[in-house]
Enzyme design. Structure first.
Site, mmCIF file in Angstrom:
data_model
loop_
_atom_site.group_PDB
_atom_site.id
_atom_site.type_symbol
_atom_site.label_atom_id
_atom_site.label_comp_id
_atom_site.label_asym_id
_atom_site.label_seq_id
_atom_site.Cartn_x
_atom_site.Cartn_y
_atom_site.Cartn_z
ATOM 1 N N ARG A 115 6.296 1.109 2.466
ATOM 2 C CA ARG A 115 7.112 2.085 3.191
ATOM 3 C C ARG A 115 7.296 1.535 4.598
ATOM 4 O O ARG A 115 6.394 0.858 5.120
ATOM 5 C CB ARG A 115 6.402 3.448 3.276
ATOM 6 C CG ARG A 115 6.341 4.236 1.966
ATOM 7 C CD ARG A 115 7.714 4.781 1.562
ATOM 8 N NE ARG A 115 7.657 5.609 0.370
ATOM 9 C CZ ARG A 115 7.877 5.157 -0.868
ATOM 10 N NH1 ARG A 115 8.167 3.883 -1.076
ATOM 11 N NH2 ARG A 115 7.850 5.981 -1.894
ATOM 12 N N HIS A 149 16.084 -0.419 0.023
ATOM 13 C CA HIS A 149 15.040 0.263 -0.766
ATOM 14 C C HIS A 149 15.420 0.288 -2.258
ATOM 15 O O HIS A 149 15.610 1.354 -2.849
ATOM 16 C CB HIS A 149 14.820 1.693 -0.240
ATOM 17 C CG HIS A 149 13.504 2.282 -0.663
ATOM 18 N ND1 HIS A 149 12.800 3.173 0.096
ATOM 19 C CD2 HIS A 149 12.764 2.112 -1.791
ATOM 20 C CE1 HIS A 149 11.690 3.528 -0.525
ATOM 21 N NE2 HIS A 149 11.652 2.888 -1.693
ATOM 22 N N ILE A 150 15.503 -0.914 -2.841
ATOM 23 C CA ILE A 150 15.931 -1.008 -4.255
ATOM 24 C C ILE A 150 14.798 -1.456 -5.177
ATOM 25 O O ILE A 150 15.061 -1.901 -6.298
ATOM 26 C CB ILE A 150 17.116 -1.981 -4.438
ATOM 27 C CG1 ILE A 150 16.761 -3.399 -3.914
ATOM 28 C CG2 ILE A 150 18.382 -1.456 -3.802
ATOM 29 C CD1 ILE A 150 17.561 -4.497 -4.557
ATOM 30 N N GLY A 151 13.549 -1.346 -4.702
ATOM 31 C CA GLY A 151 12.420 -1.828 -5.511
ATOM 32 C C GLY A 151 12.526 -1.491 -6.989
ATOM 33 O O GLY A 151 12.405 -2.361 -7.854
ATOM 34 N N SER A 152 12.770 -0.236 -7.296
ATOM 35 C CA SER A 152 12.770 0.206 -8.705
ATOM 36 C C SER A 152 14.173 0.472 -9.231
ATOM 37 O O SER A 152 14.336 1.042 -10.316
ATOM 38 C CB SER A 152 11.956 1.495 -8.825
ATOM 39 O OG SER A 152 12.583 2.526 -8.075
ATOM 40 N N GLU A 154 15.449 5.489 6.939
ATOM 41 C CA GLU A 154 16.320 5.054 5.838
ATOM 42 C C GLU A 154 17.409 6.087 5.615
ATOM 43 O O GLU A 154 17.091 7.273 5.555
ATOM 44 C CB GLU A 154 15.504 4.852 4.559
ATOM 45 C CG GLU A 154 14.521 3.706 4.690
ATOM 46 C CD GLU A 154 13.703 3.431 3.430
ATOM 47 O OE1 GLU A 154 13.911 4.112 2.405
ATOM 48 O OE2 GLU A 154 12.854 2.522 3.472
ATOM 49 N N THR A 187 0.851 -1.210 0.000
ATOM 50 C CA THR A 187 0.000 0.000 0.000
ATOM 51 C C THR A 187 0.879 1.251 0.000
ATOM 52 O O THR A 187 2.050 1.186 0.365
ATOM 53 C CB THR A 187 -0.856 0.076 1.279
ATOM 54 O OG1 THR A 187 0.036 0.132 2.387
ATOM 55 C CG2 THR A 187 -1.785 -1.096 1.423
ATOM 56 N N ASP A 234 12.295 -4.394 2.135
ATOM 57 C CA ASP A 234 12.975 -3.453 1.240
ATOM 58 C C ASP A 234 12.942 -2.039 1.810
ATOM 59 O O ASP A 234 13.627 -1.157 1.312
ATOM 60 C CB ASP A 234 12.288 -3.470 -0.143
ATOM 61 C CG ASP A 234 13.041 -2.629 -1.171
ATOM 62 O OD1 ASP A 234 14.285 -2.654 -1.156
ATOM 63 O OD2 ASP A 234 12.393 -1.949 -1.998
HETATM 64 N N1 LIG Z 1 10.023 -0.446 -2.388
HETATM 65 C C1 LIG Z 1 10.012 0.331 -3.465
HETATM 66 O O1 LIG Z 1 11.020 0.635 -4.080
HETATM 67 C C2 LIG Z 1 8.699 0.822 -3.972
HETATM 68 C C3 LIG Z 1 7.666 1.099 -3.106
HETATM 69 N N2 LIG Z 1 6.467 1.531 -3.587
HETATM 70 C C4 LIG Z 1 5.391 1.789 -2.636
HETATM 71 O O2 LIG Z 1 4.247 1.061 -3.024
HETATM 72 C C5 LIG Z 1 3.122 1.897 -3.043
HETATM 73 C C6 LIG Z 1 2.108 1.385 -4.038
HETATM 74 O O3 LIG Z 1 2.523 1.614 -5.356
HETATM 75 P P1 LIG Z 1 1.510 1.359 -6.592
HETATM 76 O O4 LIG Z 1 1.077 -0.058 -6.595
HETATM 77 O O5 LIG Z 1 2.128 1.921 -7.795
HETATM 78 O O6 LIG Z 1 0.297 2.283 -6.156
HETATM 79 P P2 LIG Z 1 -1.255 2.106 -6.476
HETATM 80 O O7 LIG Z 1 -1.897 3.385 -6.087
HETATM 81 O O8 LIG Z 1 -1.432 1.622 -7.867
HETATM 82 O O9 LIG Z 1 -1.701 0.942 -5.504
HETATM 83 C C7 LIG Z 1 -1.864 1.074 -4.140
HETATM 84 C C8 LIG Z 1 -3.045 0.250 -3.694
HETATM 85 O O10 LIG Z 1 -3.142 0.299 -2.279
HETATM 86 C C9 LIG Z 1 -4.513 0.383 -1.942
HETATM 87 N N3 LIG Z 1 -4.691 0.975 -0.617
HETATM 88 C C10 LIG Z 1 -4.492 2.252 -0.234
HETATM 89 N N4 LIG Z 1 -4.812 2.420 1.053
HETATM 90 C C11 LIG Z 1 -5.240 1.221 1.496
HETATM 91 C C12 LIG Z 1 -5.711 0.748 2.748
HETATM 92 N N5 LIG Z 1 -5.815 1.567 3.791
HETATM 93 N N6 LIG Z 1 -6.048 -0.546 2.842
HETATM 94 C C13 LIG Z 1 -5.964 -1.369 1.777
HETATM 95 N N7 LIG Z 1 -5.518 -0.988 0.579
HETATM 96 C C14 LIG Z 1 -5.157 0.285 0.443
HETATM 97 C C15 LIG Z 1 -5.141 1.224 -3.037
HETATM 98 O O11 LIG Z 1 -6.528 0.974 -3.132
HETATM 99 C C16 LIG Z 1 -4.386 0.758 -4.258
HETATM 100 O O12 LIG Z 1 -5.044 -0.277 -4.944
HETATM 101 C C17 LIG Z 1 3.682 3.289 -3.333
HETATM 102 O O13 LIG Z 1 2.836 4.297 -2.862
HETATM 103 C C18 LIG Z 1 5.007 3.258 -2.619
HETATM 104 O O14 LIG Z 1 4.857 3.702 -1.297
HETATM 105 C C19 LIG Z 1 6.240 1.651 -4.920
HETATM 106 C C20 LIG Z 1 7.237 1.413 -5.816
HETATM 107 C C21 LIG Z 1 8.564 1.025 -5.411
HETATM 108 O O1 LIG Z 2 8.634 4.897 -6.436
HETATM 109 C C1 LIG Z 2 8.631 4.702 -5.195
HETATM 110 O O2 LIG Z 2 7.676 5.012 -4.489
HETATM 111 C C2 LIG Z 2 9.805 4.099 -4.558
HETATM 112 O O3 LIG Z 2 9.762 3.750 -3.425
HETATM 113 C C3 LIG Z 2 11.039 3.921 -5.315
HETATM 114 O O4 LIG Z 2 10.855 3.546 -6.591
#
Ligand SMILES: NC(=O)C1=CN([C@@H]2O[C@H](COP(=O)(O)OP(=O)(O)OC[C@H]3O[C@@H](n4cnc5c(N)ncnc54)[C@H](O)[C@@H]3O)[C@@H](O)[C@H]2O)C=CC1
Ligand SMILES: O=C(O)C(=O)CO
Length: 318
Positions: A237, A285-288, A266, A208, A261
């Protein structure tokens, strides 16, 4: 006169060149502090900001009276005070979709590494401890045909479900704010309550965004609901999880292991209790973080920035 923008993160020269065709750029390859005097000086006249992670709050915005747009080169935007930006009529953008596959690859890698204890086994061999045929004390657990519970079935969550279901024959449960028909139809995902997901899943993957509703969403109560054999994976996060409760759950055998991750702080402090646990696999934190995807994210951020400053609606307006 060209608008003035600050790029506060290292980006590819191609990205800088693209921005420079329409903007004057102040470039900070690395910004250690937002109190950096040169940064504060540039902020006074800046119309746009591009980068990621910097906390954009009232204090910073008070020092940026000309600002029109803030462009994150990340999909997550918990670093932005959206209410404050909206009140001031400043646009904000993020970089969704272009990172889905890369992040899903990382999360599946982390899940496999945790289940099969790959980093631990790597050290075992490298440290000369492999003296005879290994016994069951070094066995891992299966991933294929197990139940994967995804909390936050958005763009990344769905891409993880695809890999898990089509590649590893996993059964997918999910909990989300709304139903995800694509995941249900294509990857056989079943919607359920958070508690049901926690009780039934062999793997729990948190994906989320960080919001007031998801902060500390997984804590003592939630770990107690999980199976003793469950593996917890966090790609969202750090603050979505109560880290103290996670340490307790891992120490007490409430859950089997965790793959992380992301962390509350951090970079994570080297003496953080999570780092001393054998049943935790960690990543910085290397997801992307691949060359290709980070370039796409930076270019998308730059596209948003230029569009916004040219009076258009940026493609990824939040
Ligand atoms: N570790 C990393 O490098 C990365 C981490 N992320 C994290 O992942 C998150 C999600 O990314 P996307 O999938 O692109 O976003 P998105 O907006 O497409 O998906 C997030 C989903 O979480 C759901 N959600 C929100 N609040 C909720 C709650 N209280 N209970 C249940 N579900 C809930 C939403 O309905 C949505 O379907 C980002 O906001 C970011 O924080 C994203 C990319 C890389
Ligand atoms: O895009 C994000 O939210 C990340 O955490 C890093 O790609």
């Amino acid at each position: 006169m060209k608008p003035k923008v600050i790029v506060y993160k290292k980006v590819d020269q191609k990205v800088l060149d693209f921005i420079k065709t329409t903007c004057d750029v102040a470039y900070f390859e690395k910004l250690d502090s937002k109190n950096h005097p040169k940064f504060l000086h540039e902020l006074k006249n800046a119309h746009g900001l591009l980068g990621s992670g910097l906390k954009i709050d009232k204090e910073l915005l008070d020092q940026a009276p000309q600002l029109k747009i803030v462009c994150n080169t990340s999909v997550g935007y918990d670093n932005l005070d959206i209410e404050e930006l909206s009140a001031r009529g400043i646009m904000a953008t993020n970089t969704p979709e272009v990172l889905n596959d890369t992040v899903a690859d990382t999360l599946i890698g982390l899940l496999l590494a945790t289940a099969r204890r790959i980093p631990e086994m790597h050290n075992f061999v490298k440290n000369g401890k492999w003296k005879s045929m290994i016994g069951e004390e070094l066995f891992g657990v299966d991933v294929h045909h197990k139940v994967l519970g995804i909390i936050g079935m958005g763009a990344v969550g769905t891409t993880i479900a695809k890999r898990a279901h089509l590649g590893f024959d996993m059964q997918i449960l999910y909990h989300n704010r709304s139903r995800n028909e694509q995941a249900e139809k294509l990857y056989g995902a079943t919607y359920c309550s958070l508690d049901e997901l926690l009780k039934q899943s062999d793997y729990v993957c948190l994906m989320t965004p960080l919001t007031p509703a998801t902060e500390n969403m997984i804590g003592k109560r939630e770990f107690e609901l999980m199976k003793e054999t469950a593996i917890f994976i966090n790609g969202s996060r750090g603050k979505t999880v109560d880290e103290e409760a996670l340490v307790d759950a891992l120490n007490s055998g409430q859950i089997l292991a965790a793959g992380l991750d992301v962390f509350v702080e951090e970079p994570v402090q080297p003496d953080h209790p999570l780092l001393s646990l054998e049943n935790v696999v960690t990543l910085p934190h290397i997801g992307s973080a691949t060359y290709e995807t980070r370039l796409k994210m930076a270019m998308l951020g730059a596209t948003n920035l230029v569009a916004g400053l040219q009076g258009q609606t940026p493609p990824n307006l939040i």
